[in-house]
Design a protein around this motif. Sequence first.
Motif, mmCIF file in Angstrom:
data_model
loop_
_atom_site.group_PDB
_atom_site.id
_atom_site.type_symbol
_atom_site.label_atom_id
_atom_site.label_comp_id
_atom_site.label_asym_id
_atom_site.label_seq_id
_atom_site.Cartn_x
_atom_site.Cartn_y
_atom_site.Cartn_z
ATOM 1 N N SER A 176 36.230 46.212 44.171
ATOM 2 C CA SER A 176 35.110 46.355 43.649
ATOM 3 C C SER A 176 35.084 47.915 43.590
ATOM 4 O O SER A 176 35.995 48.685 43.761
ATOM 5 N N ASN A 199 33.360 50.165 44.908
ATOM 6 C CA ASN A 199 33.290 50.667 46.426
ATOM 7 C C ASN A 199 34.589 51.048 46.577
ATOM 8 O O ASN A 199 35.179 52.105 47.304
ATOM 9 N N ASP A 200 35.621 50.147 46.597
ATOM 10 C CA ASP A 200 36.826 50.375 46.791
ATOM 11 C C ASP A 200 37.494 51.383 45.847
ATOM 12 O O ASP A 200 38.413 52.259 46.150
ATOM 13 N N LYS A 203 27.195 54.600 50.641
ATOM 14 C CA LYS A 203 27.536 53.166 51.295
ATOM 15 C C LYS A 203 26.385 52.140 51.691
ATOM 16 O O LYS A 203 25.187 52.659 51.426
ATOM 17 N N LYS A 215 24.682 48.133 51.063
ATOM 18 C CA LYS A 215 24.499 46.925 50.162
ATOM 19 C C LYS A 215 23.504 47.606 48.782
ATOM 20 O O LYS A 215 23.543 46.981 47.797
ATOM 21 N N PHE A 258 25.149 48.465 40.653
ATOM 22 C CA PHE A 258 25.437 48.231 42.175
ATOM 23 C C PHE A 258 26.816 48.537 42.295
ATOM 24 O O PHE A 258 27.585 48.008 41.526
ATOM 25 N N SER A 259 27.327 49.536 43.238
ATOM 26 C CA SER A 259 28.757 49.556 43.395
ATOM 27 C C SER A 259 29.538 48.482 44.328
ATOM 28 O O SER A 259 30.702 48.730 44.312
ATOM 29 N N ASP A 260 29.012 47.331 44.271
ATOM 30 C CA ASP A 260 29.814 46.219 44.713
ATOM 31 C C ASP A 260 30.236 45.264 43.551
ATOM 32 O O ASP A 260 30.889 44.337 43.638
ATOM 33 N N SER A 278 32.429 43.998 40.451
ATOM 34 C CA SER A 278 34.009 43.904 40.426
ATOM 35 C C SER A 278 34.373 44.889 39.408
ATOM 36 O O SER A 278 33.873 45.159 38.133
#
Length: 225
Positions: A34, A36-37, A53, A55, A67-69, A71
């Motif tokens: 993602s 985030n990663d 950081k 949700k 949103f940073s989740d 893919s």
Amino acid sequence: MECKLELSVFRFDAKTDFLPYYKKHFITIDRSLSVNDLFALIQSEDCSFDYPKGKLAALKINGKALFSDASIDGIITSFGKSLTLEPLNTKHVTKDMIINTDDFYKSFALIETLVDIKDKALFEQYIIYHYASSVLDLIEGFQGDALFAFAYDMMQKHPERKREILEIVANEHTGVFLHVRLCKKIYPCGADVEKKITELKNEVMKLRPFANPLVEKFSHYIDLL
């Protein structure tokens, strides 16, 4: 499957920097991970880099709010491998991808007394819509598209408060008729939110059956930005 990304990453520390700048990174990452990663990998290369950081963590990639989740695979499919990473609003940055969200919660305060405290979590899920709009930087006090979508939801949940909610968003200087379409500014396109805001406008028109031609003209102009 791994791939190599060319990144231009927004950097600014409100405590030490005079002007923002963009730093280049070339990151190899698995497409199944993602954003985030991806942030974590950038931070491993530069420990001074910081990012939100949780949700509700979000950003803009190539000008679109998300949103940073999300893919990496979807990002590459939509944007390619050359990406510009920016905070949701570059004028409210405290550190790199982290912003001050006081204005976002100020919008919630407009309707707070008409809803339940637990409803706030739903409002927060619309944060990318608030910061995706071009109107936000042009009209002081603009209520924001997060509030408009949330207002629609609250009318369904609290129908007895419908008129009070509509009176708030009907403000001709800061309200719902300054909304402009956001599909091209959100990833993925938020068609469901656009539908809610359109229906909210229709409800306002039933309450106040008139339209301000200057507001409508301004809205069409902003749509082009």
